[in-house]
Write a protein that holds these residues in place. Sequence first.
Motif, mmCIF file in Angstrom:
data_model
loop_
_atom_site.group_PDB
_atom_site.id
_atom_site.type_symbol
_atom_site.label_atom_id
_atom_site.label_comp_id
_atom_site.label_asym_id
_atom_site.label_seq_id
_atom_site.Cartn_x
_atom_site.Cartn_y
_atom_site.Cartn_z
ATOM 1 N N GLY A 1 0.805 -1.216 0.000
ATOM 2 C CA GLY A 1 0.000 0.000 0.000
ATOM 3 C C GLY A 1 0.835 1.262 0.000
ATOM 4 O O GLY A 1 0.485 2.246 -0.667
ATOM 5 N N ARG A 2 1.954 1.257 0.742
ATOM 6 C CA ARG A 2 2.798 2.452 0.821
ATOM 7 C C ARG A 2 3.429 2.792 -0.525
ATOM 8 O O ARG A 2 3.577 3.970 -0.866
ATOM 9 C CB ARG A 2 3.891 2.260 1.875
ATOM 10 N N TRP A 3 3.829 1.797 -1.278
ATOM 11 C CA TRP A 3 4.609 2.057 -2.487
ATOM 12 C C TRP A 3 3.835 1.827 -3.782
ATOM 13 O O TRP A 3 4.164 2.434 -4.809
ATOM 14 C CB TRP A 3 5.867 1.197 -2.483
ATOM 15 N N LEU A 4 2.828 0.973 -3.744
ATOM 16 C CA LEU A 4 2.122 0.626 -4.973
ATOM 17 C C LEU A 4 0.614 0.837 -4.886
ATOM 18 O O LEU A 4 -0.102 0.610 -5.856
ATOM 19 C CB LEU A 4 2.406 -0.838 -5.332
ATOM 20 N N GLY A 5 0.147 1.280 -3.721
ATOM 21 C CA GLY A 5 -1.283 1.477 -3.508
ATOM 22 C C GLY A 5 -1.970 2.314 -4.576
ATOM 23 O O GLY A 5 -3.077 1.965 -5.023
ATOM 24 N N PRO A 6 -1.357 3.439 -5.032
ATOM 25 C CA PRO A 6 -2.016 4.267 -6.055
ATOM 26 C C PRO A 6 -2.273 3.540 -7.376
ATOM 27 O O PRO A 6 -3.094 3.991 -8.180
ATOM 28 C CB PRO A 6 -1.019 5.419 -6.259
ATOM 29 N N LEU A 7 -1.586 2.416 -7.609
ATOM 30 C CA LEU A 7 -1.775 1.655 -8.849
ATOM 31 C C LEU A 7 -2.934 0.673 -8.746
ATOM 32 O O LEU A 7 -3.241 -0.031 -9.705
ATOM 33 C CB LEU A 7 -0.494 0.887 -9.198
ATOM 34 N N GLY A 8 -3.574 0.620 -7.565
ATOM 35 C CA GLY A 8 -4.669 -0.319 -7.373
ATOM 36 C C GLY A 8 -4.231 -1.486 -6.508
ATOM 37 O O GLY A 8 -3.056 -1.619 -6.155
ATOM 38 N N PRO A 9 -5.161 -2.363 -6.143
ATOM 39 C CA PRO A 9 -4.846 -3.502 -5.271
ATOM 40 C C PRO A 9 -3.934 -4.497 -5.978
ATOM 41 O O PRO A 9 -3.807 -4.478 -7.210
ATOM 42 C CB PRO A 9 -6.211 -4.121 -4.971
ATOM 43 N N PRO A 10 -3.295 -5.395 -5.220
ATOM 44 C CA PRO A 10 -2.456 -6.424 -5.847
ATOM 45 C C PRO A 10 -3.271 -7.265 -6.829
ATOM 46 O O PRO A 10 -4.460 -7.515 -6.611
ATOM 47 C CB PRO A 10 -1.982 -7.276 -4.660
ATOM 48 N N SER A 11 -2.612 -7.699 -7.901
ATOM 49 C CA SER A 11 -3.284 -8.565 -8.865
ATOM 50 C C SER A 11 -3.601 -9.905 -8.203
ATOM 51 O O SER A 11 -3.059 -10.248 -7.149
ATOM 52 C CB SER A 11 -2.398 -8.797 -10.082
ATOM 53 N N VAL A 12 -4.483 -10.675 -8.833
ATOM 54 C CA VAL A 12 -4.802 -12.010 -8.326
ATOM 55 C C VAL A 12 -3.533 -12.856 -8.266
ATOM 56 O O VAL A 12 -3.299 -13.598 -7.306
ATOM 57 C CB VAL A 12 -5.867 -12.677 -9.214
ATOM 58 N N LEU A 13 -2.692 -12.740 -9.285
ATOM 59 C CA LEU A 13 -1.453 -13.513 -9.335
ATOM 60 C C LEU A 13 -0.516 -13.126 -8.199
ATOM 61 O O LEU A 13 0.078 -13.990 -7.542
ATOM 62 C CB LEU A 13 -0.757 -13.304 -10.683
ATOM 63 N N LEU A 14 -0.381 -11.825 -7.934
ATOM 64 C CA LEU A 14 0.503 -11.376 -6.854
ATOM 65 C C LEU A 14 -0.046 -11.795 -5.496
ATOM 66 O O LEU A 14 0.709 -12.257 -4.632
ATOM 67 C CB LEU A 14 0.682 -9.862 -6.915
ATOM 68 N N SER A 15 -1.352 -11.647 -5.295
ATOM 69 C CA SER A 15 -1.956 -12.069 -4.024
ATOM 70 C C SER A 15 -1.741 -13.561 -3.790
ATOM 71 O O SER A 15 -1.442 -13.989 -2.664
ATOM 72 C CB SER A 15 -3.463 -11.764 -4.029
ATOM 73 N N ALA A 16 -1.862 -14.351 -4.855
ATOM 74 C CA ALA A 16 -1.629 -15.792 -4.737
ATOM 75 C C ALA A 16 -0.172 -16.077 -4.408
ATOM 76 O O ALA A 16 0.139 -16.988 -3.618
ATOM 77 C CB ALA A 16 -2.026 -16.491 -6.037
ATOM 78 N N THR A 17 0.721 -15.293 -4.981
ATOM 79 C CA THR A 17 2.158 -15.456 -4.697
ATOM 80 C C THR A 17 2.450 -15.220 -3.224
ATOM 81 O O THR A 17 3.182 -15.987 -2.587
ATOM 82 C CB THR A 17 2.978 -14.489 -5.568
ATOM 83 N N TYR A 18 1.895 -14.144 -2.670
ATOM 84 C CA TYR A 18 2.061 -13.880 -1.236
ATOM 85 C C TYR A 18 1.517 -15.050 -0.411
ATOM 86 O O TYR A 18 2.171 -15.531 0.521
ATOM 87 C CB TYR A 18 1.309 -12.603 -0.832
ATOM 88 N N PHE A 19 0.299 -15.501 -0.750
ATOM 89 C CA PHE A 19 -0.367 -16.543 0.037
ATOM 90 C C PHE A 19 0.406 -17.856 0.002
ATOM 91 O O PHE A 19 0.590 -18.511 1.041
ATOM 92 C CB PHE A 19 -1.794 -16.761 -0.476
ATOM 93 N N ILE A 20 0.857 -18.245 -1.164
ATOM 94 C CA ILE A 20 1.584 -19.511 -1.304
ATOM 95 C C ILE A 20 2.868 -19.500 -0.482
ATOM 96 O O ILE A 20 3.328 -20.551 -0.005
ATOM 97 C CB ILE A 20 1.891 -19.781 -2.793
ATOM 98 N N GLN A 21 3.438 -18.325 -0.282
ATOM 99 C CA GLN A 21 4.728 -18.235 0.416
ATOM 100 C C GLN A 21 4.587 -17.941 1.911
ATOM 101 O O GLN A 21 5.563 -17.556 2.560
ATOM 102 C CB GLN A 21 5.606 -17.185 -0.251
ATOM 103 N N THR A 22 3.410 -18.140 2.456
ATOM 104 C CA THR A 22 3.226 -18.015 3.908
ATOM 105 C C THR A 22 3.717 -19.315 4.565
ATOM 106 O O THR A 22 2.947 -20.046 5.193
ATOM 107 C CB THR A 22 1.750 -17.770 4.263
ATOM 108 N N ILE A 23 4.972 -19.577 4.423
ATOM 109 C CA ILE A 23 5.571 -20.837 4.867
ATOM 110 C C ILE A 23 5.664 -20.864 6.399
ATOM 111 O O ILE A 23 6.130 -19.918 7.020
ATOM 112 C CB ILE A 23 6.976 -21.017 4.241
ATOM 113 N N ALA A 24 5.201 -21.950 6.980
ATOM 114 C CA ALA A 24 5.189 -22.076 8.440
ATOM 115 C C ALA A 24 6.596 -22.325 8.972
ATOM 116 O O ALA A 24 7.458 -22.885 8.289
ATOM 117 C CB ALA A 24 4.269 -23.214 8.869
ATOM 118 N N GLU A 25 6.806 -21.935 10.235
ATOM 119 C CA GLU A 25 8.091 -22.221 10.894
ATOM 120 C C GLU A 25 8.192 -23.718 11.162
ATOM 121 O O GLU A 25 7.193 -24.356 11.442
ATOM 122 C CB GLU A 25 8.165 -21.444 12.217
#
Length: 281
Positions: free
Chosen positions: A257-281
């Motif tokens: 949001g701080r750096w890319l918020g004005p361009l709109g929300p994350p794409s579906v692909l980017l959101s999926a990338t974040y979610f897939i990489q929520t690797i547990a300890e």
Amino acid sequence: MLLRLLLLAIVGLALPASAQTLDKIRKSGVITLGYIDGAAPFSFADGNGQPQGYSVELCNAVAEGVGAQLKRQGLKVRWVKLTIQDRIDAVRSGKVDLECSTTTWTLSRQQLVDFSLVTFVDGGSLMVKSESGTAHLGDLEGKRIAAITGTTTERALRDALARRKVKAELVAIKTREEGLALLREGQVDALASDRTALIGVVVMSGRGGGQYKLLDHDFSIEQYALMMRRADPDFRLAVNRVLAGIYRSGAIEQVYGRWLGPLGPPSVLLSATYFIQTIAE
């Protein structure tokens, strides 16, 4: 004496210098980070010459997290300005411990360096003047396109032109600012780079005003990651532990949001990338 030298040589081969990154940071109390100026909103220097941007913020978080893992109070961060041309050599030589900008993770590059978890997903695109009437890659038949040499964008663009049998001249540039100047002056008909970086270079130039437009379709997918030396799994784990924590906690949403918020929300692909990489300890 000869036996001692031989043993030292064997140890040196078994334990490459790059494997000692965490030890070096622990002993020196300094982590050295590299960034590329002019790659807004991912990395650029502000009015005071201080590195800023999406990738820079992630690397500052990594530095803090590595310090905590090492139990090293007051770990200092030293920033080194790099160029697109020298960034890989800077990592390989140990000039920087981590490179924090818009480097795309590719298998050929992984022969030379290592990469963190993916930090962003973008696409290679083309920017033209709004008045040009250009809407598709095929419209650039016989035209001139500026692209930074030695980048994944350049290679992907050549492949895309060849697949579509479009004959266009690629004009070599070193920076996006140089390419934007050529486009503005009419010396090239299009500027190729990652879509978000193209938006950033126009915004930072202060000369937008509807003069330019991006073509609707991207010609590549660019997976950004932080670059580090090879053969150092402990350091890579330390970096990824911080990034995975940022993704798990949802803090990446605030960084975006701080750096890319004005361009709109994350794409579906980017959101999926974040979610897939929520690797547990």
